[in-house]
Write a protein that holds these residues in place. Structure first.
Motif, PDB file in Angstrom:
ATOM      1  N   GLU A  36       5.644   4.721  -6.994  1.00 25.86           N
ATOM      2  CA  GLU A  36       6.320   5.231  -5.908  1.00 25.86           C
ATOM      3  C   GLU A  36       6.930   3.900  -4.936  1.00 25.86           C
ATOM      4  N   LEU A  37       8.150   3.954  -4.774  1.00 22.80           N
ATOM      5  CA  LEU A  37       8.416   2.758  -3.975  1.00 22.80           C
ATOM      6  C   LEU A  37       9.537   3.353  -2.788  1.00 22.80           C
ATOM      7  N   ILE A  38       9.269   2.941  -1.530  1.00 27.19           N
ATOM      8  CA  ILE A  38       9.897   3.453  -0.584  1.00 27.19           C
ATOM      9  C   ILE A  38      10.473   2.375   0.445  1.00 27.19           C
ATOM     10  N   THR A  39      11.683   2.467   0.829  1.00 23.07           N
ATOM     11  CA  THR A  39      12.124   1.384   1.682  1.00 23.07           C
ATOM     12  C   THR A  39      11.879   1.809   3.254  1.00 23.07           C
ATOM     13  N   LEU A  40      10.889   0.795   4.101  1.00 21.77           N
ATOM     14  CA  LEU A  40      10.435   1.426   5.201  1.00 21.77           C
ATOM     15  C   LEU A  40      11.261   0.911   6.469  1.00 21.77           C
ATOM     16  N   SER A  41      11.456  -0.260   6.223  1.00 21.79           N
ATOM     17  CA  SER A  41      11.917  -0.923   7.466  1.00 21.79           C
ATOM     18  C   SER A  41      12.721  -2.279   6.841  1.00 21.79           C
ATOM     19  N   PRO A  42      13.421  -2.972   7.942  1.00 20.33           N
ATOM     20  CA  PRO A  42      13.764  -4.307   7.486  1.00 20.33           C
ATOM     21  C   PRO A  42      12.986  -5.139   6.852  1.00 20.33           C
ATOM     22  N   THR A  43      11.706  -4.934   6.918  1.00 18.37           N
ATOM     23  CA  THR A  43      10.693  -6.046   6.733  1.00 18.37           C
ATOM     24  C   THR A  43       9.663  -5.483   5.571  1.00 18.37           C
ATOM     25  N   LEU A  44       9.787  -4.268   5.222  1.00 14.34           N
ATOM     26  CA  LEU A  44       8.641  -3.564   4.523  1.00 14.34           C
ATOM     27  C   LEU A  44       8.959  -2.476   3.683  1.00 14.34           C
ATOM     28  N   MET A  45       8.260  -2.677   2.393  1.00 11.02           N
ATOM     29  CA  MET A  45       8.433  -1.523   1.303  1.00 11.02           C
ATOM     30  C   MET A  45       7.201  -0.825   1.170  1.00 11.02           C
ATOM     31  N   LEU A  46       7.052   0.509   0.891  1.00 14.50           N
ATOM     32  CA  LEU A  46       5.704   1.083   0.712  1.00 14.50           C
ATOM     33  C   LEU A  46       5.485   1.293  -0.772  1.00 14.50           C
ATOM     34  N   GLN A  47       4.334   0.758  -1.364  1.00 16.58           N
ATOM     35  CA  GLN A  47       4.115   1.409  -2.984  1.00 16.58           C
ATOM     36  C   GLN A  47       3.043   2.209  -2.761  1.00 16.58           C
ATOM     37  N   TYR A  48       3.105   3.193  -3.466  1.00  7.19           N
ATOM     38  CA  TYR A  48       1.983   4.037  -3.938  1.00  7.19           C
ATOM     39  C   TYR A  48       1.728   4.000  -5.623  1.00  7.19           C
ATOM     40  N   ASP A  49       0.174   4.129  -5.843  1.00  6.93           N
ATOM     41  CA  ASP A  49      -0.043   3.918  -7.147  1.00  6.93           C
ATOM     42  C   ASP A  49      -1.188   4.846  -7.601  1.00  6.93           C
ATOM     43  N   ARG A  50      -2.097   4.489  -8.595  1.00  2.00           N
ATOM     44  CA  ARG A  50      -3.040   5.128  -8.910  1.00  2.00           C
ATOM     45  C   ARG A  50      -4.370   4.195  -8.673  1.00  2.00           C
ATOM     46  N   ALA A  51      -5.554   4.843  -8.801  1.00  2.08           N
ATOM     47  CA  ALA A  51      -6.657   3.957  -8.544  1.00  2.08           C
ATOM     48  C   ALA A  51      -7.181   3.309 -10.150  1.00  2.08           C
ATOM     49  N   ASP A  52      -6.459   2.366 -10.626  1.00  2.00           N
ATOM     50  CA  ASP A  52      -6.964   2.170 -11.987  1.00  2.00           C
ATOM     51  C   ASP A  52      -7.150   0.567 -12.528  1.00  2.00           C
ATOM     52  N   GLY A  53      -7.756  -0.100 -11.364  1.00  2.33           N
ATOM     53  CA  GLY A  53      -7.995  -1.479 -11.884  1.00  2.33           C
ATOM     54  C   GLY A  53      -6.835  -2.426 -11.316  1.00  2.33           C
ATOM     55  N   ASN A  54      -6.365  -1.989 -10.138  1.00  2.00           N
ATOM     56  CA  ASN A  54      -5.210  -3.168  -9.645  1.00  2.00           C
ATOM     57  C   ASN A  54      -5.933  -4.447  -9.139  1.00  2.00           C
ATOM     58  N   PRO A  55      -5.044  -5.433  -9.294  1.00  3.58           N
ATOM     59  CA  PRO A  55      -5.760  -6.879  -8.658  1.00  3.58           C
ATOM     60  C   PRO A  55      -5.750  -6.855  -7.038  1.00  3.58           C
ATOM     61  N   LEU A  56      -5.140  -6.124  -6.346  1.00  4.77           N
ATOM     62  CA  LEU A  56      -5.118  -6.015  -4.989  1.00  4.77           C
ATOM     63  C   LEU A  56      -6.426  -5.369  -4.230  1.00  4.77           C
ATOM     64  N   LEU A  57      -7.119  -5.803  -3.591  1.00  2.76           N
ATOM     65  CA  LEU A  57      -8.612  -5.153  -3.311  1.00  2.76           C
ATOM     66  C   LEU A  57      -8.221  -4.851  -1.695  1.00  2.76           C
ATOM     67  N   LEU A  58      -9.023  -3.901  -1.354  1.00  2.00           N
ATOM     68  CA  LEU A  58      -9.076  -3.369   0.212  1.00  2.00           C
ATOM     69  C   LEU A  58     -10.066  -4.176   0.656  1.00  2.00           C
ATOM     70  N   PRO A  59     -10.283  -4.130   2.091  1.00  2.00           N
ATOM     71  CA  PRO A  59     -11.405  -4.938   2.643  1.00  2.00           C
ATOM     72  C   PRO A  59     -12.611  -4.499   2.217  1.00  2.00           C
ATOM     73  N   ASN A  60     -13.046  -3.363   1.961  1.00  2.00           N
ATOM     74  CA  ASN A  60     -14.454  -3.083   1.415  1.00  2.00           C
ATOM     75  C   ASN A  60     -14.364  -3.592  -0.145  1.00  2.00           C
ATOM     76  N   GLY A  61     -13.508  -4.297  -0.760  1.00  2.00           N
ATOM     77  CA  GLY A  61     -13.751  -4.833  -2.050  1.00  2.00           C
ATOM     78  C   GLY A  61     -13.254  -3.876  -3.171  1.00  2.00           C
ATOM     79  N   GLU A  62     -12.950  -2.590  -2.989  1.00  2.00           N
ATOM     80  CA  GLU A  62     -12.567  -1.741  -3.871  1.00  2.00           C
ATOM     81  C   GLU A  62     -11.059  -1.996  -4.282  1.00  2.00           C
ATOM     82  N   LYS A  63     -10.538  -1.464  -5.489  1.00  2.00           N
ATOM     83  CA  LYS A  63      -9.314  -1.599  -5.829  1.00  2.00           C
ATOM     84  C   LYS A  63      -8.289  -1.047  -5.074  1.00  2.00           C
ATOM     85  N   ALA A  64      -7.206  -1.418  -4.569  1.00  2.00           N
ATOM     86  CA  ALA A  64      -6.340  -0.534  -3.918  1.00  2.00           C
ATOM     87  C   ALA A  64      -5.626   0.297  -4.945  1.00  2.00           C
ATOM     88  N   TRP A  65      -4.803   1.376  -4.028  1.00  2.00           N
ATOM     89  CA  TRP A  65      -3.849   2.127  -5.122  1.00  2.00           C
ATOM     90  C   TRP A  65      -2.596   2.403  -4.052  1.00  2.00           C
TER      91      TRP A  65
END
Ligand SMILES: *[C@@H]1O[C@H](CO)[C@@H](O)[C@H](O)[C@H]1NC(C)=O
Ligand SMILES: *[C@@H]1O[C@H](CO)[C@@H](O)[C@H](O)[C@H]1NC(C)=O
Ligand SMILES: *[C@@H]1O[C@H](CO)[C@@H](O)[C@H](O)[C@H]1NC(C)=O
Ligand SMILES: *[C@@H]1O[C@H](CO)[C@@H](O)[C@H](O)[C@H]1NC(C)=O
Ligand SMILES: *[C@@H]1O[C@H](CO)[C@@H](O)[C@H](O)[C@H]1NC(C)=O
Ligand SMILES: *[C@@H]1O[C@H](CO)[C@@H](O)[C@H](O)[C@H]1NC(C)=O
Ligand SMILES: *[C@@H]1O[C@H](CO)[C@@H](O)[C@H](O)[C@H]1NC(C)=O
Length: 573
Positions: free
Chosen positions: A37-66
């Motif tokens: 899911e991709l949503i244009t939020l503002s002049p500088t930001l886009m929002l991405q929603y996904d599934r928790a399935d092994g993404n390289p991007l990590l949350l501060p607690n070390g979990e994989k982000a979705w």
């Protein structure tokens, strides 16, 4: 005298400049999560929603982000914390500027995050800080207290004329065909309508659209009624009386357009003074929906058909007009451009949506094959007749297969962010023997007037909020090289992009007068023409568009909002 009177109308009709834009791709950065899911939020930001399935991007607690914010300024993603599984949700901005994402993926790992997403309601924004760090730039969830009435996966979210969210259909579970006891053939609202909290409205239309009925493509018409199309059928629905007002003729030639036979749909620009609504659906499949999934094939050709119908009494009498694309397409995105043309991009020439389930998919890991790497432009200007509208002139090949779970959205800068693709139920990265690995590379598709740095029209100052049916002044600049005779002001909702549908995508052409650098616009006549909520203003001169400027249409209050603006009724079913 007569010609003077006619001139403004003719200019309004000819919304598209003839100029051919030369587009180029540039790849920059990796998305960190898959922007299902991709949503244009503002002049500088886009929002991405996904599934928790092994993404390289990590949350501060070390979990994989979705979920993640995408920063257009430095082409990087930063993770967003969410509670429930956002995978396969729908949504829209509502009248107070909050982005609402609803429904999602069932619980996958008991005891592990994320929580079951199917009743999820996620509120984001308004987020006004450019770097996404300020108040409002986090996802708010309270699953115990704020949730849907029933479980849904693959529903459509649509902002309706009172500024609230209509939630249409879906399934209770992961499925290829939407059929059997797990269908959720009903409608509900956020916030709930009076007396309807915790309840849903059953829909016979959705029953009849089985089994190709996930993410039903839906649009608000100038009458305030809602048009819904799924499988090869469509209806006009009255929210106020909860009645299906009419069924339209079937899409010709057996073409089916909802998931898992994903075609894409757009409400074409609403142009004053008539605002006659025409709906366009392109791609999908003409396969027989009684064939079991395993008997379908990844190599089944998609349809090359586009179909359009004008939703007035006369338009329906004329019926669907069929056009042919130069290529067969399924899983294709449609991006409404500020000019009013529609960019058709991503997808495949053969196969279907969904996780591997059709014949041949076990070997490749994908239900579709033969990626379509070159986009098409559907031109909506009245100078183009049926058969002339679709062109690939000026449109390059991306070089990156983007099929299931890919997306494309226009940014505030006026270029197209193109990202994602993952047909697998998990992240699959090379080396792999599967054909279409998870794709994290982000591309931008840039029109020539951005790439070559030539002067563009600009909106220098504009109010941040406007009421309906009012004259409002903006300050603009128009480069000397552009002919200011061909000026269009486009008020747009850039949509909630997911699964080949640009939910809530909308373009209302605004009446205007240009005096030097003062542009006087007339805001949409009422809340049926543009349901109250956030919008983007683009100034288009000679086919060259400005950057977008955000504006709140309506009073910005929480839904539901009362009817606003002129009470004039338009010729629309
Ligand atoms: C990629 O983005 C970065 C950060 O905005 C920028 O410095 C760089 O020039 C871009 N590269 C290309 C090829 O556009
Ligand atoms: C990109 O910009 C965002 C917002 O300013 C910032 O939080 C992030 O650290 C930046 N990333 C890089 C790699 O510079
Ligand atoms: C629409 O689909 C139904 C169910 O498969 C089929 O009976 C009908 O003939 C289709 N309509 C057209 C116009 O092909
Ligand atoms: C589906 O394929 C199976 C196995 O090849 C075959 O037995 C069956 O008749 C097919 N069913 C349909 C509806 O085509
Ligand atoms: C794919 O493989 C699974 C597991 O071997 C099997 O159950 C399924 O029938 C196969 N699907 C198709 C479409 O061949
Ligand atoms: C792909 O590789 C995996 C793991 O090495 C193996 O289990 C699977 O059978 C392979 N699939 C095909 C279609 O070769
Ligand atoms: C917007 O309205 C919704 C529904 O009433 C509400 O839950 C949300 O908190 C509101 N957003 C803001 C920023 O007030």
């Amino acid at each position: 005298m007569l010609s003077l009177l006619l001139t403004p109308l003719l200019l309004l009709g000819a919304v598209t400049a003839q100029r051919t834009i030369e587009w180029t791709f540039v790849q920059n950065g990796t998305s960190g999560v898959i922007p299902v899911e991709l949503i244009t939020l503002s002049p500088t930001l886009m929002l991405q929603y996904d599934r928790a399935d092994g993404n390289p991007l990590l949350l501060p607690n070390g979990e994989k982000a979705w979920a993640a914010l995408w920063h257009l300024e430095n082409n990087t993603a930063t993770p967003l914390d969410t509670i429930t599984d956002t995978f396969c949700a729908g949504g829209a901005f509502i009248s107070n500027g909050t982005l609402v994402s609803v429904a999602g993926q069932p619980l996958e790992d008991p005891g592990q995050p994320p929580a079951d997403g199917r009743m999820g309601i996620r509120l984001f924004g308004p987020c006004t800080s450019p770097d996404g760090s300020g108040a409002g730039c986090t996802v708010f969830e309270d699953p115990a207290n704020i949730h849907l009435a029933v479980t849904r996966w693959y529903p459509t979210g649509l902002r309706i004329p009172d500024g609230s969210l209509m939630i249409i259909g879906g399934s209770n579970t992961n499925t290829f065909y939407n059929t059997g006891p797990t269908t959720e053939n009903s409608i509900e609202f956020f916030p709930s309508r009076p007396g309807e909290a915790g309840t849903v409205r059953p829909s016979q239309f959705l029953v009849d659209a089985e089994p190709v009925s996930l993410f039903p493509r839906s649009f608000v018409l100038p009458s305030g009624h809602v048009f819904v199309i799924a499988n090869n059928i469509s209806m006009i629905y009255d929210v106020e009386t909860n009645t299906e007002l009419m069924r339209l003729p079937d899409i010709p030639n057996g073409v089916r357009v909802a998931n898992p036979f994903d075609g894409t749909g757009q409400l074409l620009p609403l142009i004053p003074p008539l605002y006659e609504p025409t709906v366009l659906v392109c791609g999908g499949s003409a396969a027989d929906d009684r064939i079991p999934a395993a008997n379908l094939s990844t190599l089944d050709p998609a349809t090359d058909q586009c179909s359009r119908i004008t939703l007035t009494a006369d338009g329906v009498k004329k019926g669907w007009e069929v056009e042919t694309m130069p290529e067969q397409r399924i899983l294709m995105e449609s991006v409404m451009l500020p000019s009013g043309d529609v960019l058709l991009i991503n997808g495949a020439h053969t196969g279907y949506s969904g996780y591997p389930s059709v014949g041949g998919s076990n070997a490749t890991g994908s239900n579709s094959a033969n990626p379509a790497e070159r986009g098409m432009l559907y031109r909506t200007g009245t100078q183009f007749q049926s058969g002339q509208r679709i062109t690939q002139e000026g449109i390059p090949t991306s070089g990156i297969p983007r099929m299931y779970h890919s997306s494309a959205s226009i940014t505030a800068l006026g270029n197209i962010m193109v990202a994602g693709s993952n047909p697998h139920p998990a992240v699959v990265e090379p080396p792999t023997n599967l054909s279409f690995p998870t794709e994290f590379r982000v591309q931008y598709l840039n029109p020539d007037f951005i790439t070559n740095g030539s002067p563009r029209p600009a909106i220098r100052s504009a109010p941040t909020q406007v009421a309906f049916n009012q004259k409002v002044r903006l300050t603009v600049s128009i480069p000397a090289g552009l002919s200011s005779g061909d000026v269009q002001v486009s008020l747009m909702d850039l949509g909630y992009v997911t699964h080949a549908q640009h939910s809530n995508s909308r373009l209302v052409v605004l009446q205007h007068t240009l005096l030097g650098n003062v542009l006087e616009i007339t805001t949409p006549p009422n809340n049926n023409i543009y349901p109250p909520g956030p919008a983007w203003l683009f100034l288009v001169v000679d086919g060259v568009w400005s950057q977008g400027v955000q504006v709140m249409v309506g009073d910005g209050g929480n839904p539901p909002r009362a009817a606003q603006g002129s009470k004039v009724t338009f010729n629309s079913l």
